[in-house]
Design a protein around this motif. Sequence first.
Motif, short mmCIF file in Angstrom:
data_model
loop_
_atom_site.label_atom_id
_atom_site.label_comp_id
_atom_site.label_asym_id
_atom_site.label_seq_id
_atom_site.Cartn_x
_atom_site.Cartn_y
_atom_site.Cartn_z
N ALA A 183 0.83 -1.20 0.00
CA ALA A 183 0.00 0.00 0.00
C ALA A 183 0.87 1.25 0.00
O ALA A 183 1.86 1.33 0.71
N ARG A 184 0.46 2.21 -0.78
CA ARG A 184 1.19 3.47 -0.83
C ARG A 184 0.91 4.26 0.44
O ARG A 184 -0.20 4.31 0.93
N ARG A 185 1.95 4.90 0.96
CA ARG A 185 1.83 5.67 2.19
C ARG A 185 1.53 7.14 1.87
O ARG A 185 1.71 7.61 0.74
N ILE A 186 1.11 7.85 2.90
CA ILE A 186 0.80 9.26 2.73
C ILE A 186 2.03 10.04 2.27
O ILE A 186 1.95 10.94 1.43
N GLY A 187 3.20 9.68 2.82
CA GLY A 187 4.42 10.39 2.48
C GLY A 187 5.16 9.85 1.28
O GLY A 187 6.25 10.34 0.96
N GLY A 188 4.61 8.85 0.58
CA GLY A 188 5.27 8.27 -0.59
C GLY A 188 5.38 6.77 -0.47
O GLY A 188 4.64 6.12 0.30
N PHE A 431 3.91 7.45 7.35
CA PHE A 431 3.82 6.01 7.07
C PHE A 431 2.38 5.50 7.04
O PHE A 431 2.15 4.33 6.75
N VAL A 432 1.42 6.34 7.35
CA VAL A 432 0.02 5.91 7.33
C VAL A 432 -0.37 5.55 5.90
O VAL A 432 -0.14 6.34 4.98
N PRO A 433 -0.96 4.38 5.67
CA PRO A 433 -1.39 4.02 4.31
C PRO A 433 -2.47 4.97 3.80
O PRO A 433 -3.31 5.47 4.57
N GLU A 434 -2.45 5.22 2.51
CA GLU A 434 -3.43 6.13 1.93
C GLU A 434 -4.85 5.61 2.07
O GLU A 434 -5.80 6.40 2.15
N PHE A 435 -5.01 4.27 2.09
CA PHE A 435 -6.38 3.76 2.15
C PHE A 435 -7.05 4.05 3.50
O PHE A 435 -8.27 3.97 3.59
N TYR A 436 -6.27 4.42 4.52
CA TYR A 436 -6.89 4.86 5.77
C TYR A 436 -7.69 6.14 5.53
O TYR A 436 -8.84 6.26 5.97
N LEU A 437 -7.07 7.10 4.87
CA LEU A 437 -7.76 8.36 4.59
C LEU A 437 -8.90 8.17 3.60
O LEU A 437 -9.99 8.73 3.76
N GLU A 438 -8.65 7.37 2.57
CA GLU A 438 -9.68 7.15 1.57
C GLU A 438 -10.90 6.46 2.17
O GLU A 438 -12.05 6.84 1.88
N SER A 439 -10.68 5.45 2.99
CA SER A 439 -11.79 4.74 3.62
C SER A 439 -12.54 5.64 4.58
O SER A 439 -13.78 5.60 4.66
#
Length: 836
Positions: A183-188, A431-439
């Motif tokens: 999974a892509r992270r918030i920072g890259g 390091f937070v995965p992008e899908f956390y924000l998307e979900s």
Amino acid sequence: MMVLWWKSPDFEFSLEGFLSMKRPNKQDLHCLIPSVWWPGSCEDVGCESSMMLTMTALSGAMNKIEEMHQRLCSLVIHFVPRAAPCQPPGSVFNTFLQNFILKVRGAEHKMTSSNVSNNSVVVSLYTVILRFLSEGFPVEGISGFVKGSGVNLGANVGFLHRGGKRRFPVELFFTGDANCAGARRIGGSLNHLVNSQLFNEEQTKEVQWIEGCMDDEETTVTHSTIQKPCCCSSSDVDDIQTVEDSIGYTSRGLKGFCIPISERSLNVVTLCNSRSLGDEIVDKPSSSNQSDVDTGCRSLPCPESIATTSELSLEVLREEELLDMMLFLYHLGVAPNFRQAFYYMSHQSQSISLLDDTDKQIRERSCIEQVKRLKEARNVYREELVDCVRQCAWYRISLFSRWKQRGMYATCMWVVELLLVLSNTDSIFCFVPEFYLESLVDSFHALRKSDPSFVSSAIFIKQGLASFVTFVVKHFNDPRIQSADIKDLLLHSISSLVQCKDYLVAFEDNKEAIQRLPRALLLAFDNRSWIPVANIILRLCKGSGFSYSNHAGSSSSALFQVLFREACVHDEALFSSFLNRLFNTLSWTMTEFSVSIREMQENYQIGDLQQRKCSVVFDLSCNLAKILEFCTREIPQAFLLGPDMNLRRLTELIIFILNHIIFTSDSEFFDMSVRRPCQYQEKTNRAIILAPLVGIITSLMDAHTNLEQMDLNDVVGVFVSMDCPATVFQCLLGYNWSNVLRGDASLAKLAKLEEFSSNLRRRTEAIKRTESCVRTGDDEAEDCCCICYACNSDTMFEPCHHKSCHGCITRHLLNGQRCFFCNAIVTSVVMVEPRN
């Protein structure tokens, strides 16, 4: 059954096959709902009650299937295989989840070509985990060995609804688990962050916080406070009332077609019967007739043994890890279902509008041929409506159950607090995965637009989700977020929320929004995000311009209008940059609009695609013009004091818009070009774009009178210097404003416009009388600026020595640092002494 599946190499596929027993296909759905109840239709008399019974039966079947899914997964969690070393309870289910996610991720990246799980399995697993975390673990003994954080307030309190202290193992973001590994992270990317970030080992273990610690003290609503959040404030009586309201809403028409679904109580009920788990397995022998010894299955220990095993285990099945998996499953398979559901809901409303419009035309038409074509179109619209109603009915049953809405709301509360806590530590937040924000964002808006609604918009954010407003305001322009799509997602969330007055009040009560939002929006108005930013600014500043007096206060914000003005006045550099981008963007949109109009005129027809493009660009131009009107009314000193460049650019835009709106096309062709389907003509006339221009001129005239400074820029003189004909403003005055405004207080401002037009006409005639000669000498022609032909070339680029007037050069350097003659990089600008 459990024994057979554990011995079989196809254990995971067998479990997936059972979980896929979820939804009918499109053909089955048409059979389940044979026809659509249509009010006043003789052909469907009595269909309402039969369809109600059909949908009630379908919802009951769905509940039974979901309960079977949950019961099966509970058995898998309890299952302890005979293996060395000894595995604690939950290890089999955890392994299944990890392997399933690996397979799904492989399918997502086209690494596998066969045996790929369908969406039903993803949705079923998400539903099972959501019920476990929200409603609790119904099987006796499970809660004893599934570890999680929070204060345990009772056996029936689910993980998501526990108040007090919370924690989250941050090592999930750093480990190679199946759901986070790729999974892509918030920072890259993960590899880039690992190589570039500096963090200590203690930071990567666990974060802890108290529920509600990120909210304002006055607006805090948690599971530990007296006032409970929305997910825990509903009673069984409320649920019954919701069902009754749904039935009543259904009887009023298709727009609000709701299905009365009998909901389970919010308190968790025991799903297992009185038989022991051993009896359950004995009652389902495997087809191979093998005994327990032959299959290698370990007998389940007693509850005391389970608890002891749990304490000695490494917490194989943690509730926080289940939450992590659930968010990934939502992102992967549930979010597309919600988007599809809202598509059908929107299409259903549009089909109803088209049907009503077609019926109206059929009643008004007298030509037999036209009536025949309209009836054929009506049949097409009705078939589309029938399909939409069936699809919407299914999605209401499968996605909008009361307990699912309750769990989704609690999930939003949990995740948004987690993200706000993590955002305080840069090295971890990246390091937070992008899908956390998307979900989080997707589930929030899914709840907000749900049908039937979970709660009213007035209390949706106030009771538990005030922190969501804090999060989107704080991070839509966060430089730590590398993905522009994530920033756009947060920005569009703000744009959709401020459209509703109830949600706008939540922004006015939020300290983060008051402190950050105005300045952050000015910074975010760039080439990528200018459309949602313009929508937000327009909504916040709506209600005080020309022709808006009747709508003042309806959905505008007097508080944010003051905050925007203060942000612009206190940071002149920021406002100057914003104003330059606003000028450039409005110039571009009006150019696109004029080109589209000209193309349609030359082709003598209006195609659907061309009309859609023309309508969209026209709406964008109107929005930008209204923002420019707000700037001239609230910050007139930016145009009347100091250099007159802003005033000249403003004048150019006004003349450009008037020339292309008033003189290029006839009124009927203009209205047809910008009108959208199912839109009334009253909403698409020229007044929408002309009214902001009137407001700009009258605001400048008022400010010119009110300001005490004598050294003000000459507004009328700038228009005269650009050869603006007075007949343009006569057309503005001659417009039928009384029909548009209909008693609006803005009518009184037309006197200022008439005064301006009179001054412009007198100044123009005076200049023509005093002009006795025209510059014809070679020296004068050489000194004239070759860009504007109005000023002398008194400024020179370095090092290329090309010359132009100071105004043209200053304006050009706002958008680039190259010479507009030779494209050389400009290092400095020097003034040239005039020749004698």
